[in-house]
Design an enzyme around this catalytic site. Sequence first.
Site, mmCIF file in Angstrom:
data_model
loop_
_atom_site.group_PDB
_atom_site.id
_atom_site.type_symbol
_atom_site.label_atom_id
_atom_site.label_comp_id
_atom_site.label_asym_id
_atom_site.label_seq_id
_atom_site.Cartn_x
_atom_site.Cartn_y
_atom_site.Cartn_z
ATOM 1 N N ARG A 151 25.583 -16.406 11.529
ATOM 2 C CA ARG A 151 24.776 -16.394 12.672
ATOM 3 C C ARG A 151 23.324 -16.847 12.456
ATOM 4 O O ARG A 151 22.676 -16.602 11.255
ATOM 5 C CB ARG A 151 24.616 -14.886 12.909
ATOM 6 C CG ARG A 151 25.856 -14.485 13.746
ATOM 7 C CD ARG A 151 25.662 -12.808 14.160
ATOM 8 N NE ARG A 151 25.777 -12.001 12.954
ATOM 9 C CZ ARG A 151 24.704 -11.581 12.638
ATOM 10 N NH1 ARG A 151 23.449 -11.639 13.208
ATOM 11 N NH2 ARG A 151 24.885 -10.838 11.451
ATOM 12 N N TYR B 192 29.952 -21.769 15.066
ATOM 13 C CA TYR B 192 30.112 -20.491 14.059
ATOM 14 C C TYR B 192 30.579 -19.194 14.714
ATOM 15 O O TYR B 192 29.694 -18.966 15.963
ATOM 16 C CB TYR B 192 29.033 -20.458 13.183
ATOM 17 C CG TYR B 192 29.161 -18.962 12.229
ATOM 18 C CD1 TYR B 192 30.166 -19.002 11.394
ATOM 19 C CD2 TYR B 192 28.447 -17.764 12.759
ATOM 20 C CE1 TYR B 192 30.463 -17.788 10.830
ATOM 21 C CE2 TYR B 192 28.815 -16.624 12.187
ATOM 22 C CZ TYR B 192 29.786 -16.512 11.046
ATOM 23 O OH TYR B 192 29.965 -15.221 10.530
ATOM 24 N N LYS C 90 29.563 -10.446 19.449
ATOM 25 C CA LYS C 90 28.299 -9.875 19.179
ATOM 26 C C LYS C 90 27.357 -10.298 20.646
ATOM 27 O O LYS C 90 26.865 -9.111 21.099
ATOM 28 C CB LYS C 90 27.382 -10.936 18.168
ATOM 29 C CG LYS C 90 28.230 -10.667 16.767
ATOM 30 C CD LYS C 90 28.422 -9.285 16.285
ATOM 31 C CE LYS C 90 28.926 -9.217 14.978
ATOM 32 N NZ LYS C 90 29.087 -7.812 14.274
ATOM 33 N N HIS D 183 27.635 -1.329 16.602
ATOM 34 C CA HIS D 183 28.280 -1.931 15.479
ATOM 35 C C HIS D 183 28.782 -1.089 14.614
ATOM 36 O O HIS D 183 28.078 -1.004 13.337
ATOM 37 C CB HIS D 183 26.659 -2.991 14.802
ATOM 38 C CG HIS D 183 27.256 -4.120 13.997
ATOM 39 N ND1 HIS D 183 26.328 -4.333 12.977
ATOM 40 C CD2 HIS D 183 28.364 -4.506 13.840
ATOM 41 C CE1 HIS D 183 27.067 -5.429 12.238
ATOM 42 N NE2 HIS D 183 28.079 -5.642 12.742
ATOM 43 N N SER E 76 25.931 -6.081 8.557
ATOM 44 C CA SER E 76 26.846 -7.084 8.363
ATOM 45 C C SER E 76 27.179 -7.342 7.073
ATOM 46 O O SER E 76 26.161 -7.353 6.019
ATOM 47 C CB SER E 76 26.393 -8.270 9.102
ATOM 48 O OG SER E 76 25.896 -8.206 10.246
ATOM 49 N N CYS F 32 28.488 -5.398 4.876
ATOM 50 C CA CYS F 32 28.292 -3.981 4.020
ATOM 51 C C CYS F 32 29.498 -3.015 3.791
ATOM 52 O O CYS F 32 29.096 -1.962 3.888
ATOM 53 C CB CYS F 32 27.035 -3.332 4.505
ATOM 54 S SG CYS F 32 25.526 -4.560 4.087
ATOM 55 N N GLY F 33 30.592 -3.597 4.281
ATOM 56 C CA GLY F 33 31.661 -2.742 3.935
ATOM 57 C C GLY F 33 32.554 -1.945 5.120
ATOM 58 O O GLY F 33 33.374 -1.215 4.823
ATOM 59 N N THR G 76 34.883 -3.193 7.254
ATOM 60 C CA THR G 76 36.093 -3.859 7.209
ATOM 61 C C THR G 76 36.895 -2.825 6.215
ATOM 62 O O THR G 76 38.123 -2.490 6.426
ATOM 63 C CB THR G 76 36.282 -5.192 7.077
ATOM 64 O OG1 THR G 76 35.724 -5.957 8.085
ATOM 65 C CG2 THR G 76 37.619 -5.594 7.072
ATOM 66 N N ASP H 74 34.317 -3.428 13.753
ATOM 67 C CA ASP H 74 33.139 -3.956 13.933
ATOM 68 C C ASP H 74 32.155 -3.384 15.058
ATOM 69 O O ASP H 74 31.043 -3.382 14.827
ATOM 70 C CB ASP H 74 33.260 -5.483 14.066
ATOM 71 C CG ASP H 74 31.949 -6.232 13.798
ATOM 72 O OD1 ASP H 74 31.161 -5.846 12.871
ATOM 73 O OD2 ASP H 74 31.603 -7.090 14.565
ATOM 74 N N ARG I 50 35.173 -16.650 6.499
ATOM 75 C CA ARG I 50 35.915 -15.514 7.117
ATOM 76 C C ARG I 50 37.234 -15.931 7.780
ATOM 77 O O ARG I 50 37.687 -16.953 7.807
ATOM 78 C CB ARG I 50 34.996 -15.057 8.553
ATOM 79 C CG ARG I 50 33.651 -14.650 8.136
ATOM 80 C CD ARG I 50 32.987 -13.785 9.140
ATOM 81 N NE ARG I 50 31.872 -13.205 8.772
ATOM 82 C CZ ARG I 50 31.256 -12.128 8.820
ATOM 83 N NH1 ARG I 50 32.437 -11.038 9.353
ATOM 84 N NH2 ARG I 50 30.301 -11.437 8.269
#
Length: 596
Positions: free
Chosen positions: A73, A201, A210, A230, A252, A254-255, A257, A281, A379
């Site tokens: 992003r 992207y 987003k 988020h 984003s 930072c864990g 998922t 997310d 990703r």
Amino acid sequence: MTKFPTHNKKLKDWVNKMARLCEPDDIVWIDGSEAQKETLEQEALASAELIELNKERLPGCFLHRTAVDDVARTEHLTYICTRRKHDAGPTNNWMSPRQAYKKAREIFKGAMKARTMYVIPFSMGPVGSEFSKIGVELTDSRYVVLNMLIMARVGEAVLRQVEKEDDFTRCLHSKAQLDINKRLILHFPEDNTIWSVGSGYGGNVLLGKKCLSLRIASFLAKKEGWLAEHMLIMGIEEPNGHIEYIAAAFPSACGKTNLAMLLPPEGLKAKGYRIWTVGDDIAWMRVDSDGSLWAVNPETGFFGVAPGTNSETNPNMVETIKKDTIFTNVLLKPDKTVWWEGADGEVPAEGIDWQGQPWKPGMRDSQGNTVKAAHPNSRFTTPIANCPSASFRIHQHHGVPISAIIFGGRRAHLTPLVYESFNWQHGVFLGATMASELTAAQMGKLGQVRRDPMAMFPFCGYNMADYFRHWLDIGKRMSKYPKIFHVNWFRTDEKGKFLWPGFCENLRVLEWILDRYNNKVEAQKSPIGYLPKSGDIDLTGLDLPKENLEKLLSIDRKAWLEELKGIKEFFRKFKQDLPQELWQEFRDLQQRLKQD
Ligand code: GTP
Ligand code: SPV
Ligand code: MN
């Protein structure tokens, strides 16, 4: 031009108008059918937008490479375009709608010449649920269409819903020339409109994600009295079958998922927990008539970080991405499977890297840096339905009730493994003062600590002072509160090594959190909040040096007083708009830190 499959005048007029601006050769309406999807895949293979992967080992999977300067992003090119600058607030880039439309129109003009414009009607949230929002995205990218088919509910049923509601978020996207100097991600919350141009992207172009589900949705949520966050949503099933749901906001990469689909660690297996993934997310939450907070995940897919994903860190995701998945910016192996740093198996002897160049392990670039096989923000886009831990409540219109909200950041120092807020207002303060080290998910300086309230810094579609006020107000409308916690999986020792093993072991912390919610354990009061008492985090089967847990839960008053300076500086940006309650919490914390 093709026939319109809808009678809705608003939609027809808008599509015509945008087509006059972008001048596509053709217009194709996306109906959500398997047949149309296959046609698009074939066309994308022919145009080299996609590369087909090994049909036996990765059925239905494709690889895509973005432009080298279009890999994350671009926050500096992302704008909130409200009539008044003040409404975007001090944390957002702002442009006046008039100037923004003018600037972007010049780039969009004729941008779809010799291309097809796809019309994607999509619903964020189950079609027809009062929770859901409808959008229509126009795009000249087949990659975007194929990703949207995974990430959102797309097709005919949505068109009927547009006709019923006679309203939708207008989302216009064009790759244009993929020129970073002509790239803009514009949000017009007052017009319910998003214009994105010059990028290919994910976070910039999958406009349901987003742009709609966080930036536009947060603006609508403020107006309509709910929360767009988020956050991951997960269910933790106890052996007796009772499932408790939690929501967690981490910035984003930072864990979220990983946590959302963890498998219980060896040492806790005997307890018989089972995890159900609702989302990884985004959470839309509202206070229901029962006085508690209910949440839905508006998405139907994961757009997850590839590097570091393997059978140890995330076995459920490894299972999920074995089919129907689009990989972006990872390594292509000679056998047409994929690889990334931290993937399962041996490091491949050779392959084609994310930039499309021949790659071998240990290669160095002209500056002497190791050449990565996959981009750090590479990703995969994959359907939630394929995830072994997918919750059976994903499609329920009502969502799930939330027992705990967890805020967390990536902090090498300062913040303990876990602590609990004293009450809702203090919990909002914990969220508002979150900070985290920057990751590869956005273009910028890696590792730099920045304040990221509620993990929404890049995603709040209006003045964050009003957003904090909104959080405080929501608290007043509930009779059954979720408890608010703060976690940090990333604290390190003097040598820079993680003190906490993380990943599946995080369930041990979630267990304490739920025990607190259910009044099963006492806690220890500290200046920053309630901390676990020694022995209350179950460490069965975990080989964790005793001093690690002490360090993980230690509070360095001097460092915290130093932290207060950063918080003060941040709060001051909002001038008189910042809710007084947060200044009160600030002063109370300061006093507690100076006491005893
Ligand atoms: P977005 O999709 O960008 O919003 O992020 P996310 O929060 O879903 O990120 P994700 O779960 O994909 O985070 C990926 C990164 O976090 C990888 O570098 C992982 O190795 C790391 N990570 C996840 N959980 C843990 C943990 O418990 N401990 C440590 N040390 N690292 C973790
Ligand atoms: C994030 O950066 O928080 C993501 C990935 O979830 S993207 O959709 O690209 O923003
Ligand atoms: Mn995210």
